[in-house]
Design a protein around this motif. Structure first.
Motif: not given
Length: 465
Positions: A77-91
């Motif tokens: 998951p990249h947005l819902y139900p919550s972003p994966n922490k690695v994807i969140a860090a990239a964003q």
């Protein structure tokens, strides 16, 4: 392999090292990128290392310094139900996020195409139900017609693992909402929307987000032709958004609910007959009742969508019809497993939601119905139109008793296990009955996936024949 273009010399991170992740990593490396691979699962990391990839912990602070892009596998998951922490860090670091589908579309065309008489084409299929069958049927028709075709995406091979298409080649892609939602490039020549029913709602924060993910296939790249199932509000809306006028034949409307009329291009099935209309006149007709590999209304919808897609490539109706008759169908999708003493046994384990199961119920009469599993949002009320086709339901799953409460007006036996359900259904079945596995639920309470559930059904059936 499709070598990824435009990233030579850049550092590209890959998150998730399953089929699509490994495929993307290989294609990026072949295109000259420096790949940093990561998976939360240690065995997956070990397999990547053994394959010669550089494994880098993307969860550590500063992991995205000098990284040009993050490629994400579809299950993460990249947005819902919550972003994966690695994807969140990239964003947070401003690193663009993409997937293998985006890489495919940006890398498919090469200078070699300048020498082709017919540039390759891509047909991409999405929707809630019928994607796999529609994609496989298109590929089958093209192959039977002598056209070089490859099947990939959510079915068949990974998109970057296919061979670069040659002169006149066609790539048929099945694309899930997980894939269309994140791809930064979506430019098929022909895009197909089969239908829409509630599914993956947690991943998309509701039905609107789910539809928006599907709609991106049509809105982002602007396909030359769009084949749209219009039996739901969303399909009608999408067809209207893509059309410039009522007679705009860049949009082909498909239905199995009613006869379509108007000045445009229409393909619909009524009482088992497929009809093609253009500019208000009938062009062709096919009797789908005589096609053994496409039983039931849901498969007639798949046939209409596949027919329309193939017609956009110039195939003649009779060529398509002949190929329909040699289509064997797909495993776990209205798959006839056996027939014994007048009893037909059908595996539709892919019917993981209520709408898909309803279509399976409507396709047969006198059903001994094996159902149950991990119930999805929305309940079972949508099954009601098909319940009068059911002689008895045999419910499996850890919550079988709770699932059975939603089957009002049907005789029910709580079986819990597949073995017990198959034993009871086969024992009680009479000539003219159909023993049908169409769970109307996900498999994850007892199985890793719907394929494993279907194989267990087949094994239990064969052990008793």
């Amino acid at each position: 392999m499709i070598k990824v273009q435009g990233m030579a010399g850049q550092r590209v991170a890959v998150l998730g090292l399953g089929r699509s992740g490994l495929s993307a990593a290989r294609a990026l490396s072949a295109g000259g990128a420096e790949v940093l691979a990561w998976d939360d699962n240690p065995p997956a990391r070990d397999a990547a290392t053994a394959a010669g990839l550089t494994v880098t912990d993307l969860t550590r602070a500063g992991a995205f310094e000098d990284v040009a892009r993050l490629i994400v596998s579809p299950g993460i998951p990249h947005l819902y139900p919550s972003p994966n922490k690695v994807i969140a860090a990239a964003q947070e670091a401003g690193v663009p996020v993409d997937n293998d589908i985006g890489l495919f579309f940006r890398s498919l065309a090469t200078p070699d195409w300048n020498g082709f008489d017919q540039p390759p084409k891509v047909i991409a299929v999405t929707g809630s139900n019928g994607k796999s069958t529609t994609s496989a049927l298109i590929h089958h028709v093209l192959t039977e017609a002598g056209k070089p075709a490859q099947l990939a995406g959510n079915i068949g091979r990974g998109v970057l693992d296919i061979d670069p298409p040659g002169d006149g080649g066609v790539v048929v892609l099945e694309l899930s909402s997980y894939q269309t939602d994140l791809a930064r490039a979506l430019t098929p020549d022909v895009a197909v929307f089969t239908n829409l029913s509630p599914d993956h709602l947690d991943r998309h924060a509701g039905l609107g987000g789910y539809f928006a993910a599907k709609r991106r296939l049509f809105a982002e790249g602007g396909p030359d032709r769009a084949v749209i199932g219009v039996d739901e509000d969303e399909g009608r809306y999408l067809a209207g958004q893509l059309s410039e006028a009522p007679g705009d034949d860049r949009v082909i409307r498909v239905s199995v609910a009613r006869k379509l009329s108007g000045p445009g291009w229409m393909v619909f099935a009524n009482k088992g007959f497929l009809s093609e209309y253009r500019k208000g006149k009938q062009v062709a007709s096919i009797d789908l009742r005589a096609v053994p590999g496409l039983p039931g209304r849901h498969n007639h919808q798949n046939a209409c969508a596949a027919y329309a897609a193939c017609r956009t490539l110039g195939l003649a109706p009779r060529v398509i019809e002949a190929a329909f008759h040699s289509f064997a169908g797909l495993p776990h999708r209205s798959q006839t497993v056996a027939e014994r003493d007048g009893v037909r046994i059908v595996n539709d384990s892919k019917a993981t939601n209520v709408d898909a199961a309803l279509q399976a119920l409507l396709a047969f009469d006198n059903i001994r119905w094996i159902c149950g599993g991990l119930e999805k949002d929305g309940g079972l009320a949508g099954l009601k139109p098909g319940l009068d086709h059911v002689r008895k339901a045999y419910v499996i799953g850890r919550e079988a008793a709770q699932f059975a409460l939603g089957l009002e007006g049907v005789e029910v036996e709580i079986c819990t296990t597949m073995a017990r359900a198959v034993e009871a259904a086969l024992t009680e079945a009479a000539p003219g009955d159909v023993v049908l596995l169409a769970p109307a639920a996900a498999s994850f309470d007892q199985y890793d996936n719907f394929e494993q559930r279907g194989e267990d059904f087949i094994a239990e059936v064969r052990a008793r024949l």
